[in-house]
Design an enzyme around this catalytic site. Structure first.
Site, PDB file in Angstrom:
ATOM      1  N   SER A  55       0.834  -1.202   0.000  1.00 56.25           N
ATOM      2  CA  SER A  55       0.000   0.000   0.000  1.00 56.25           C
ATOM      3  C   SER A  55       0.876   1.263   0.000  1.00 56.25           C
ATOM      4  CB  SER A  55      -0.961  -0.049   1.189  1.00 56.25           C
ATOM      5  OG  SER A  55      -2.041   0.826   1.002  1.00 56.25           O
ATOM      6  N   ASP A 163      -5.505  -3.900  -2.238  1.00 55.51           N
ATOM      7  CA  ASP A 163      -4.491  -3.516  -1.248  1.00 55.51           C
ATOM      8  C   ASP A 163      -3.768  -4.726  -0.653  1.00 55.51           C
ATOM      9  OD1 ASP A 163      -3.320  -2.486   1.307  1.00 55.51           O
ATOM     10  OD2 ASP A 163      -4.357  -0.667   0.694  1.00 55.51           O
TER      11      ASP A 163
END
Length: 281
Positions: A55, A163
């Site tokens: 991320s 993610d």
């Protein structure tokens, strides 16, 4: 070659250098703490030969692997149009706006970076982790940061990726796979507000959001990073959220990351020196 010549040649051979790896965890705006930590490492003369991230950790890690300093990265953040960014925070938004922004600073393929780098994402269909070691760099970064329900998945190789925090929030094991002998991890979510301290409305909203999220957190999404890292830095970001993008909050988080890295710099340096001595034997 005589006996003494052979012995001398053994001592004269170059020993392989110790590769120090940096695994940067997920956490949205809390990633400012990563920048603070990198500033501290720069001051302490600690450099990294391998970098991985999930991320926001992937984005910061790629910038580091490209050669940007902490001051450079802070300048990039200052150049971000926060109002424009906030406009794109709507359910399952396309991340093309983020790709356009990142392309100003990062281009080409992952393999073209001066420092070995890899990002981590999550397969939206199987909920399995996906290491991204090659291919288009910016695309890999947006896939690693595509957190639902804010953003839709990013397609890479026929897979819709989300993610990386869902399956490997601090990819220290990936850092080792890339050749790191010693791994420094940074956990941006070590101090989270417990559920019972959240307001009733917040808990209801969180539950409603989960109903629309296509991926789930793996049981070892955090523990695998701790298991693989030699040291895990844990900046205390308890008072901040992943969406705190005010200048005041971001400055505070930068300082917290800086202090955490400074506090452990000598420990890291001594451990690396011990490894170097071991390799010379």
């Amino acid at each position: 070659m005589g006996v003494f010549a052979r012995i001398a040649s053994l001592f004269s051979r170059k020993r392989p250098p110790v590769k120090v790896g940096l695994a940067l965890g997920s956490g949205g705006a809390k990633g400012m703490a990563h920048l603070g930590a990198i500033k501290a490492f720069e001051e302490e003369g600690i450099t990294f030969s391998v970098v991985t991230g999930a991320s926001i950790g992937a984005i910061v890690g790629a910038l580091y692997a490209k050669g940007y300093s902490s001051a450079d990265m802070a300048g990039i953040i200052e150049g971000l149009n926060r109002r424009e960014f906030a406009k794109n925070l709507r359910p399952f938004a396309d991340l093309s706006f983020a790709e356009r922004f990142l392309e100003n600073y990062l281009d080409g393929d992952i393999g073209g970076l001066p420092i070995p780098f890899a990002a981590w994402a999550t397969d939206g269909e199987t909920n399995e982790g996906v290491p991204l070691r090659e291919g288009e760099l910016v695309r890999a970064l947006t896939a690693s940061a595509a957190i639902p329900p804010f953003f839709r998945g990013v397609e890479i190789g026929g897979k819709k990726l989300y993610d990386g925090a869902f399956t490997n929030a601090i990819p220290a094991d990936l850092c080792r796979e890339l050749g790191a002998d010693y791994v420094v991890g940074i956990d941006l979510s070590a101090f989270l507000r417990p559920e019972e301290e959240k307001g009733r409305i917040t808990r209801i909203v969180d539950s409603a959001i989960q109903a629309f999220v296509p991926v789930r957190y793996a049981e070892d999404s955090k523990s695998r990073g701790y298991d693989a890292a030699d040291i895990m830095l844990r900046p205390n970001l308890y008072d901040y959220r992943a969406t705190d993008i005010s200048p005041e909050a971001m400055n505070d988080m930068f300082e917290i990351g800086y202090r955490e890295a400074k506090a452990h710099a000598e420990e890291i340096r001594l451990a690396v020196e011990a490894l170097k001595r071991g390799k010379k034997r």
